[in-house]
Motif scaffolding. Structure first.
Motif, mmCIF file in Angstrom:
data_model
loop_
_atom_site.group_PDB
_atom_site.id
_atom_site.type_symbol
_atom_site.label_atom_id
_atom_site.label_comp_id
_atom_site.label_asym_id
_atom_site.label_seq_id
_atom_site.Cartn_x
_atom_site.Cartn_y
_atom_site.Cartn_z
ATOM 1 N N THR A 38 21.993 -14.821 4.039
ATOM 2 C CA THR A 38 22.001 -14.525 2.382
ATOM 3 C C THR A 38 22.507 -12.979 2.371
ATOM 4 O OG1 THR A 38 19.775 -15.508 2.145
ATOM 5 C CG2 THR A 38 20.350 -14.147 0.535
ATOM 6 N N SER A 88 24.513 -10.235 -0.705
ATOM 7 C CA SER A 88 24.699 -10.007 -2.049
ATOM 8 C C SER A 88 26.094 -10.401 -2.651
ATOM 9 C CB SER A 88 25.074 -8.284 -2.210
ATOM 10 O OG SER A 88 26.307 -7.870 -1.634
ATOM 11 N N ASN A 137 26.645 -13.625 -2.003
ATOM 12 C CA ASN A 137 26.232 -14.961 -2.316
ATOM 13 C C ASN A 137 26.456 -15.117 -3.838
ATOM 14 O OD1 ASN A 137 26.336 -15.968 0.243
ATOM 15 N ND2 ASN A 137 24.341 -15.812 0.676
ATOM 16 N N ALA A 138 26.006 -14.039 -4.320
ATOM 17 C CA ALA A 138 26.071 -14.182 -5.853
ATOM 18 C C ALA A 138 27.423 -14.714 -6.378
ATOM 19 C CB ALA A 138 25.355 -12.908 -6.461
ATOM 20 N N PHE A 139 28.424 -14.316 -5.978
ATOM 21 C CA PHE A 139 29.704 -14.604 -6.533
ATOM 22 C C PHE A 139 30.499 -15.932 -5.634
ATOM 23 C CE2 PHE A 139 29.148 -10.061 -6.850
ATOM 24 C CZ PHE A 139 28.840 -9.915 -8.070
ATOM 25 N N GLU A 140 29.719 -16.579 -4.870
ATOM 26 C CA GLU A 140 30.390 -17.665 -4.094
ATOM 27 C C GLU A 140 30.794 -18.859 -5.322
ATOM 28 O OE1 GLU A 140 31.138 -18.558 -1.125
ATOM 29 O OE2 GLU A 140 30.766 -16.634 -0.592
ATOM 30 N N GLU A 189 32.082 -18.455 -8.351
ATOM 31 C CA GLU A 189 33.054 -17.901 -9.107
ATOM 32 C C GLU A 189 34.244 -18.670 -8.877
ATOM 33 O OE1 GLU A 189 32.932 -15.908 -11.723
ATOM 34 O OE2 GLU A 189 30.583 -15.477 -11.488
ATOM 35 N N ASP A 200 26.604 -5.937 -9.439
ATOM 36 C CA ASP A 200 26.115 -6.796 -10.518
ATOM 37 C C ASP A 200 27.152 -7.685 -11.057
ATOM 38 O OD1 ASP A 200 26.969 -5.000 -12.286
ATOM 39 O OD2 ASP A 200 25.126 -4.634 -13.185
ATOM 40 N N GLN A 201 26.682 -8.527 -12.215
ATOM 41 C CA GLN A 201 27.794 -9.633 -12.684
ATOM 42 C C GLN A 201 28.732 -8.718 -13.621
ATOM 43 O OE1 GLN A 201 28.004 -13.112 -12.009
ATOM 44 N NE2 GLN A 201 29.994 -12.848 -13.302
#
Length: 149
Positions: free
Chosen positions: A25, A27, A29-32, A34, A54-55
């Motif tokens: 895990t 940071s 992984n938040a954009f995987e 996209e 962030d987004q």
């Protein structure tokens, strides 16, 4: 005998099976999910620009990438059309210099027959004006990343 050989073949084949990999895990992984993230690299950020982002930061960088990509495409088209011999008609200044009297490419900026310094300054001023005041994130009430026609 055949069953022993078969069991040995199965056991040796299991040695080449992929080992299970633990899911890490981070940071990123938040954009995987996209657009543009694809195997085997997944989301690729070699410079770490989105570490702890962030987004909103991701969307801003995606917008800037799209805008600069389109500007680069226009610059390339301008380069190949002037090298093909197509120039704007008329004079570029009050002294009567025509557009085709200046060389193509970087020679137009720094060569012996280059555009005068005041003309280069006007070009840079106009580009800065477009960057700061016209090509904003929400130009003409559009959503960020949407370039209205």
């Amino acid at each position: 005998m055949k069953s022993v050989i078969f069991a040995a073949a199965i056991a040796s084949a299991a040695a080449f099976a992929p080992a299970p990999v633990a899911k890490t895990t981070s940071s990123l992984n938040a954009f995987e999910t996209e657009l543009g993230a694809q195997p085997p690299l997944g989301f690729y950020d070699p410079l770490g620009l989105l570490d702890d982002a962030d987004q909103d930061r991701f969307d801003r960088l995606r917008y800037v990438e799209l805008k600069h990509g389109r500007i680069s495409q226009l610059a390339f088209l301008g380069q190949i059309t002037t090298r093909a011999g197509y120039h704007l008609p008329g004079n570029i200044d009050g002294a009567g210099d025509t557009f085709d009297s200046f060389p193509n490419g970087f020679a137009a900026i720094g060569g012996p027959d280059s555009i005068p310094g005041a003309g280069t300054g006007q070009i840079l001023f106009f580009v800065g004006f477009l960057e700061l005041l016209v090509m904003k994130d929400s130009a003409n009430g559009a959503e960020p990343g949407d370039f209205v026609g």
